[in-house]
Scaffold this active site. Structure first.
Site, PDB file in Angstrom:
ATOM      1  CB  VAL A 133       0.012   6.633   1.177  1.00  0.00           C
ATOM      2  CG1 VAL A 133      -0.451   5.842   2.394  1.00  0.00           C
ATOM      3  CG2 VAL A 133       1.463   7.070   1.349  1.00  0.00           C
ATOM      4  CB  CYS A 134      -3.168   2.262  -1.406  1.00  0.00           C
ATOM      5  SG  CYS A 134      -2.779   2.457  -3.137  1.00  0.00           S
ATOM      6  CG  LEU A 135      -4.046   4.439   4.168  1.00  0.00           C
ATOM      7  CD1 LEU A 135      -3.594   5.490   5.160  1.00  0.00           C
ATOM      8  CD2 LEU A 135      -4.470   3.164   4.889  1.00  0.00           C
TER       9      LEU A 135
ATOM     10  CG  ASN B 212      -1.969  -1.059   1.197  1.00  0.00           C
ATOM     11  OD1 ASN B 212      -1.643  -2.237   1.277  1.00  0.00           O
ATOM     12  ND2 ASN B 212      -3.231  -0.690   1.092  1.00  0.00           N
TER      13      ASN B 212
END
Length: 458
Positions: free
Chosen positions: A104-106, A97
């Site tokens: 930033v994968c959120l 992520n």
């Protein structure tokens, strides 16, 4: 509504937005959390730099990971843009992520689809984002791959193990070693791993405009990382030993199924090189501390303001010791207020009873911008004292300019009898593991501590 009215409302909204961000930064800076730090330039509050120290018992353990936050004018109604800055100049993906390009994968950032209730809301903020990112740095990051939970394929245990091993290696190499080599101007790294100044500034400027307004990068965590490196040096060396047992040097990293050609962690193991570089950094930091004494002595002779302030503090502490009939002794080394030497007598009815310990407080000529470094010179087996004597202690931000608070912090750390478990203070791995191990381990810890106390008077 007139244009003048619109402009006035916009200014009020902007002022509120800035004040809200400053309040969040201040709250985090006042907190005693040892694994998160934030900073911003005074003139650019909407662009914040944050540091996350990797959690214990993960492949990210005690690594220094930097992130840039760009807050929109609509914040906190709208989420900020977050970019990972510790990426080896865009060449290293540290997590499924956390991409090599800094993405930033959120779900709370709107960079990944999430379930209902996982999207951004005004109730969230800077600290909650940092904690969410920190949660990605788990003991099994392979499972962070988006869609992993829905996959019908069996877990590839071998890949999961290999992924942890290469993250541990690159955490040491990139987030710790390369960073400290840059801070200490250790030149050989520039030829291989270190990004150029222009690359570093370009990456930071993407998220934090104003970061590169001059030729000096904004590096608010330099002193923090140096002090924490001294705290965690033994843990880093233990990590190297573990890595050496798992993989032969020159073995290439295993490519994961989810890694693409420009979003990957490539490389090979070379723990012999990491060990050598860690030792060089430690030596350079020790020499830097000794150099403070020489430079401080000159400042004292020149009558600098910093020297006068420290001299005044010393005289005040001496009087305080006398007034309170404290048994401890304090003196200046070579008459310079930049090196304080404290002789501490163990507190009665504790494990330290009957012991006498000497610790040295080295103060930088740039104090308080650079914080003191404390080393216990009397050998002691203690969970808050590293093998080389480096003391792990706390001082609240409001008291960092007060040397007496540093003395009190060291004494409080030494006298800690029944501490709460906190892996972030693991500066002596062997003592730490015994203290929080089995009942027999705890007895062994106490025996070794008492033996070192008895030997302190010999």
């Amino acid at each position: 509504m007139s244009n003048q009215c619109v402009i006035r409302i916009s200014k009020v909204s902007s002022c509120y937005n800035t004040s809200y961000i400053l309040m969040e930064i201040s709250d985090i800076q006042r907190d005693s959390d040892l694994s998160i730090a934030v900073a911003c330039k005074d003139a650019d509050v909407r662009n914040v730099t944050a540091l996350i120290i990797g959690p214990h018992e993960t492949p990210y353990e005690f690594g220094f990971f930097e992130f840039g936050f760009k807050f929109p004018k609509e914040y906190p109604r709208a989420e900020p843009q977050v970019t990972a800055l510790t990426t080896n100049s865009g060449r290293t993906r540290f997590n499924p992520n956390i991409y090599a390009d800094g993405k930033v994968c959120l779900s709370i950032l709107g960079t990944w689809r999430g379930e209902r209730g996982e999207q951004w809301s005004a109730a969230q903020g800077l600290e909650s984002i940092l904690l969410s990112i920190q949660s990605l740095m788990s003991s099994n990051p392979y499972e962070n791959e988006p869609g992993f939970e829905d996959a019908n394929e069996p877990i590839d245990e071998e890949n999961r193990k290999k992924y942890v091993e290469k993250i541990r290696h690159e955490t040491l190499r990139i987030s710790v070693i390369v960073r400290l080599e840059r801070y200490l101007n250790i030149a050989h790294v520039y030829q291989s791993s270190r990004p150029s100044v222009s690359q570093s500034l370009a990456l930071a400027a993407e998220t934090c405009p104003g970061y590169a307004e001059d030729d000096t990068p904004f590096e608010p965590f330099k002193d923090l990382c140096k002090r924490r490196f001294l705290w965690y040096y033994d843990a880093y060396m233990d990590s190297v030993s573990q890595g050496e047992a798992e993989n032969c040097d020159k073995t290439h990293f295993t490519r994961m199924p989810f890694e693409g050609h420009s979003n990957i962690m490539n490389g090979s193991f070379n723990y012999a090189d990491l060990k050598s570089r860690l030792k060089v950094i430690k030596s350079k930091l020790d020499k830097e501390t000794l150099a403070w004494a020489v430079a401080g002595k000159q400042k004292f002779l020149d009558g600098s303001t910093v020297a006068a302030n420290l001299q005044g503090q010393f005289e005040h502490v001496v009087e305080m010791f006398k007034a309170n009939s404290m048994p401890h002794n304090i003196e200046l080394e070579d008459g310079s207020p930049f090196v304080w030497v404290v002789t501490y007598f163990g507190k009665p009815m504790t494990n330290l009873d009957g012991g006498m310990f000497r610790f040295r407080i080295s103060i930088s000529p740039s104090f308080p911008h650079e914080q003191p470094r404390v080393r216990v010179e009397t050998k002691i087996f203690h969970h808050r004292v590293a093998k080389d004597g480096t003391a792990c202690y706390f001082v609240t931000p409001q008291k960092r300019e007060d040397i007496m608070s540093h003395i009190t912090g060291v004494i409080d750390a030494l006298e800690e009898e029944n501490p709460s478990y906190d892996p972030r203070t693991m500066v002596h791995p062997e003592a730490h593991n015994l203290l929080w191990g089995s009942a027999d381990d705890r007895k062994m810890y106490n025996r070794r501590l008492r033996r070192s106390v008895q030997q302190s008077m010999e």
